[in-house]
Design an enzyme around this catalytic site. Structure first.
Site, PDB file in Angstrom:
ATOM      1  N   GLY A 159      -7.505  14.791  -5.308  1.00 45.55           N
ATOM      2  CA  GLY A 159      -7.109  13.447  -5.700  1.00 45.55           C
ATOM      3  C   GLY A 159      -8.348  12.691  -6.143  1.00 45.55           C
ATOM      4  O   GLY A 159      -9.389  13.292  -6.443  1.00 45.55           O
TER       5      GLY A 159
ATOM      6  N   GLU B 189      -2.833  -9.470  -6.222  1.00 41.02           N
ATOM      7  CA  GLU B 189      -1.937  -8.743  -5.322  1.00 41.02           C
ATOM      8  C   GLU B 189      -1.948  -9.416  -3.961  1.00 41.02           C
ATOM      9  O   GLU B 189      -2.806 -10.254  -3.672  1.00 41.02           O
ATOM     10  CB  GLU B 189      -2.338  -7.264  -5.227  1.00 41.02           C
ATOM     11  CG  GLU B 189      -2.043  -6.495  -6.508  1.00 41.02           C
ATOM     12  CD  GLU B 189      -2.139  -4.993  -6.353  1.00 41.02           C
ATOM     13  OE1 GLU B 189      -2.425  -4.520  -5.231  1.00 41.02           O
ATOM     14  OE2 GLU B 189      -1.935  -4.283  -7.343  1.00 41.02           O
TER      15      GLU B 189
ATOM     16  N   HIS C 157       3.614   4.521   3.390  1.00 35.00           N
ATOM     17  CA  HIS C 157       2.832   4.514   2.151  1.00 35.00           C
ATOM     18  C   HIS C 157       1.380   4.945   2.343  1.00 35.00           C
ATOM     19  O   HIS C 157       0.852   5.719   1.554  1.00 35.00           O
ATOM     20  CB  HIS C 157       2.882   3.108   1.553  1.00 35.00           C
ATOM     21  CG  HIS C 157       2.113   2.949   0.277  1.00 35.00           C
ATOM     22  ND1 HIS C 157       2.329   3.766  -0.822  1.00 35.00           N
ATOM     23  CD2 HIS C 157       1.127   2.080  -0.076  1.00 35.00           C
ATOM     24  CE1 HIS C 157       1.509   3.388  -1.801  1.00 35.00           C
ATOM     25  NE2 HIS C 157       0.771   2.388  -1.376  1.00 35.00           N
TER      26      HIS C 157
ATOM     27  N   ARG D  53       1.455  -6.704   3.550  1.00 29.74           N
ATOM     28  CA  ARG D  53       2.508  -5.697   3.422  1.00 29.74           C
ATOM     29  C   ARG D  53       3.298  -5.471   4.707  1.00 29.74           C
ATOM     30  O   ARG D  53       4.514  -5.287   4.681  1.00 29.74           O
ATOM     31  CB  ARG D  53       1.891  -4.358   2.983  1.00 29.74           C
ATOM     32  CG  ARG D  53       1.549  -4.329   1.520  1.00 29.74           C
ATOM     33  CD  ARG D  53       0.904  -3.013   1.153  1.00 29.74           C
ATOM     34  NE  ARG D  53       0.628  -2.988  -0.286  1.00 29.74           N
ATOM     35  CZ  ARG D  53      -0.032  -2.012  -0.888  1.00 29.74           C
ATOM     36  NH1 ARG D  53      -0.486  -1.000  -0.184  1.00 29.74           N
ATOM     37  NH2 ARG D  53      -0.238  -2.043  -2.188  1.00 29.74           N
TER      38      ARG D  53
ATOM     39  N   HIS E 288       5.042   0.495   2.768  1.00 28.41           N
ATOM     40  CA  HIS E 288       5.146  -0.326   1.569  1.00 28.41           C
ATOM     41  C   HIS E 288       6.518  -0.986   1.551  1.00 28.41           C
ATOM     42  O   HIS E 288       7.528  -0.322   1.775  1.00 28.41           O
ATOM     43  CB  HIS E 288       4.941   0.521   0.306  1.00 28.41           C
ATOM     44  CG  HIS E 288       4.602  -0.312  -0.890  1.00 28.41           C
ATOM     45  ND1 HIS E 288       5.551  -1.061  -1.547  1.00 28.41           N
ATOM     46  CD2 HIS E 288       3.436  -0.535  -1.527  1.00 28.41           C
ATOM     47  CE1 HIS E 288       4.969  -1.710  -2.548  1.00 28.41           C
ATOM     48  NE2 HIS E 288       3.684  -1.414  -2.558  1.00 28.41           N
TER      49      HIS E 288
END
Length: 558
Positions: free
Chosen positions: A18, A117, A344, A279, A233
């Site tokens: 990743g 955000e 998440h 969140r 999430h």
């Protein structure tokens, strides 16, 4: 990507491809021979799915100090200030490094475009439409494949760490590769295997996210930290037959609303910031609202209304969300999106310092697998890709042991596993059933809301499954292999069956670790919410550490 030569060794092995693994491989000194191991291909990872963006204080009205303050606030008292300051201060230069590599972030004229955000006090989230992770991964992959010192080993699954018996220094790994167990020696090993979202029935993570690095490190005796803290999430697409596709936080940042079945914006009932609260707060708001208003809370959802954003901005900023929703029969320009929370991001992981060193000499960890201290009890949005890059860059300073250039792999005869085909298939069916049960159990007992009774019941069940798993013939065989001892399997579908075995072992261990850690922490904080202890407790403003089967508290270094 040439065929791997198992009769040679690497200076550094990086496990995971990743953002953390790819950037680590690129930042390692160019004179080192690097093996980059991925259990799928070099384009399937949670980073590839990251939509929202990457945070950095690059605007004129912003500063690393403000970024630090926002991160500390989101982390609910468990962030390590030194690590957070390191992250925020290095963010702008790391963004410039990505731009130099060719990452095409969105722009307003010549300036980098920035969005807001949740829990950020400034517009500081850089993005490439709504596929930022894919843009970063695609660019990094292209760069990795150009490097002559990096050998990519695809469809290979790390099984265990190979420790030197006397010094306990990590000197390599065992690997499932092409239906065989191989041992690879290295001067250093970097775990960059991502998170463990697949331990939950509802998750935005891809199928590869089975907590491999954390489980492998735990079995080898590494110290882990804060494993109870999982970020759920708030807005994953919730429709029969569909993957839990993440509807980015940036959608709410641009003005989308959460509404219930009556069309009411209910999020303000739970927090003054409404949809832009942290969140964990938004996830619990949706969870609580569903519990109060739905006949079947397990399958219920609320609605996300993107229409307030405006047609042109939706087209420009969220083309991928438009396409995915369209695939599932939802027109975001005229219809509401059904959403509910899903696991998440895992804030906990293998304890590391600012140089990514773990408690095992020669073993490093980068990205979601690691616990650097930057996320505390709850990660600030878009700090995850940033952590991969900032800490991946630190691997330029890696310390490697000299690797003996001896033909070690030929010293041990290959051990062969043989079993009756009917018994082999029966065993696989048993593992498959276990693999399906684990996420359901963990979601029900250690999901958004937890309590002691359900946690203890689940722990007892997991321990029982671990015992059942350990006595399977293939488990007895694989767990009895000695270092350097290769193994082969003359059986049908062996690669997929061995991967299922390995991932199920990791999920059992990860489930045990999350459940025990959640039971250990008798308070609510960040991503960990206890129905029986709904308040935060100042005596619990400490880290949860675990090594083998021992749990203890450790102070937060502010």
């Amino acid at each position: 990507m040439s065929q791997i030569n198992f009769f040679s060794q690497f200076d550094v092995l990086v496990v995971g491809a990743g953002a953390a693994g790819l950037y680590t491989a690129l930042c390692l000194p160019k004179h080192l021979k690097i093996g980059l191991i991925t259990k799928e291909t070099v384009s399937l990872s949670a980073s590839d799915w990251a939509q929202g963006g990457i945070a950095a204080a690059v605007a004129a009205d912003d500063s690393p100090q403000l970024h630090v303050e926002d991160t500390l606030r989101a982390g609910a008292g468990l962030c390590e200030r030194t690590a957070v300051e390191f992250l925020a201060q290095h963010a702008p230069s790391c963004i410039q490094s990505l731009v130099n590599l060719g990452v095409a972030f969105d722009r307003h004229g010549k300036d980098l475009a920035l969005t807001l955000e949740a829990a950020h006090s400034k517009h500081r989230v850089l993005h490439a439409a709504d596929t930022t992770g894919r843009e970063v991964i695609t660019t990094l992959t292209a760069q990795v494949l150009k490097q002559h010192n990096i050998q990519v080993i695809q469809q290979a699954l790390a099984l265990s760490l190979w420790l030197e018996p006397k010094t306990k220094h990590c000197q390599g790994i065992s690997l499932l590769y092409q239906g065989e167990v191989k041992w690879i020696k290295a001067g250093a090993v970097v775990l960059a295997t991502g998170g463990g979202g697949q331990v939950f029935a509802q998750t935005t993570n891809p199928n590869v996210s089975t907590g491999d690095g954390v489980a492998i490190a735990w079995r080898a005796g590494a110290i882990l930290r804060d494993l109870e803290f999982v970020q759920f999430h708030p807005t994953a697409l919730t429709k029969d037959g569909a993957d839990r596709f993440l509807i980015s936080e940036a959608v709410r940042g641009e003005g989308a609303y959460l509404v219930d079945s009556q069309g009411r914006r209910f999020a303000f009932d739970y927090h003054p910031a409404g949809e832009l609260a942290p969140r964990d707060v938004v996830s619990r708001a949706i969870y609580s609202h569903i519990q109060r208003t739905s006949v079947d809370p397990a399958t219920a959802h609320v609605w996300l209304d993107m229409r307030p954003i405006g047609v042109e901005k939706i087209r420009h900023r969220f083309p991928n969300i438009i396409n995915v929703c369209k695939h599932w029969g939802i027109d975001v320009f005229s219809q509401l999106i059904p959403v509910a929370p899903a696991a998440h991001y895992w804030m906990g992981g293998i304890v590391t310092d600012l140089m990514n060193r773990t408690s095992i000499p020669g073993l490093y960890a980068v990205g979601e697998t690691a616990s650097t201290g930057v996320h505390g009890a709850n990660r600030l949005a878009s700090n995850s890709l940033l952590e991969c890059i900032v800490f991946g860059a630190q691997m330029a300073h890696v310390e490697t042991l000299h690797v003996e250039t001896r033909n070690f792999a030929s010293l041990q005869p290959v051990r062969k596993f043989s079993i009756d085909i009917i018994e082999w298939n029966t065993q696989q069916a048993q593992i498959e059933v276990m693999r399906q049960k684990i996420p359901r159990l963990v979601w029900q007992s250690a999901g958004i809301c937890r309590s002691q009774s359900t946690l203890l019941t689940a722990i007892a069940t997991i321990k029982s499954w671990q015992k059942d798993f350990a006595v399977l013939p293939v488990s007895q065989f694989l767990m009895s292999l000695h270092p350097e001892e290769p193994a082969s399997f003359d059986l049908p579908h062996v690669e997929s069956h061995l991967r299922l075995w390995a991932e199920t072992q990791n999920l059992l261990d990860v489930a045990y670790l999350i459940l025990q850690s959640a039971a250990f922490r008798t308070e609510s904080r960040g991503g960990h919410y206890r129905l029986d202890y709904p308040q935060s407790d100042s005596q619990w403003q400490v880290h949860t550490l675990v090594q083998k089967h021992n749990w203890w508290k450790a102070p937060v270094l502010n």
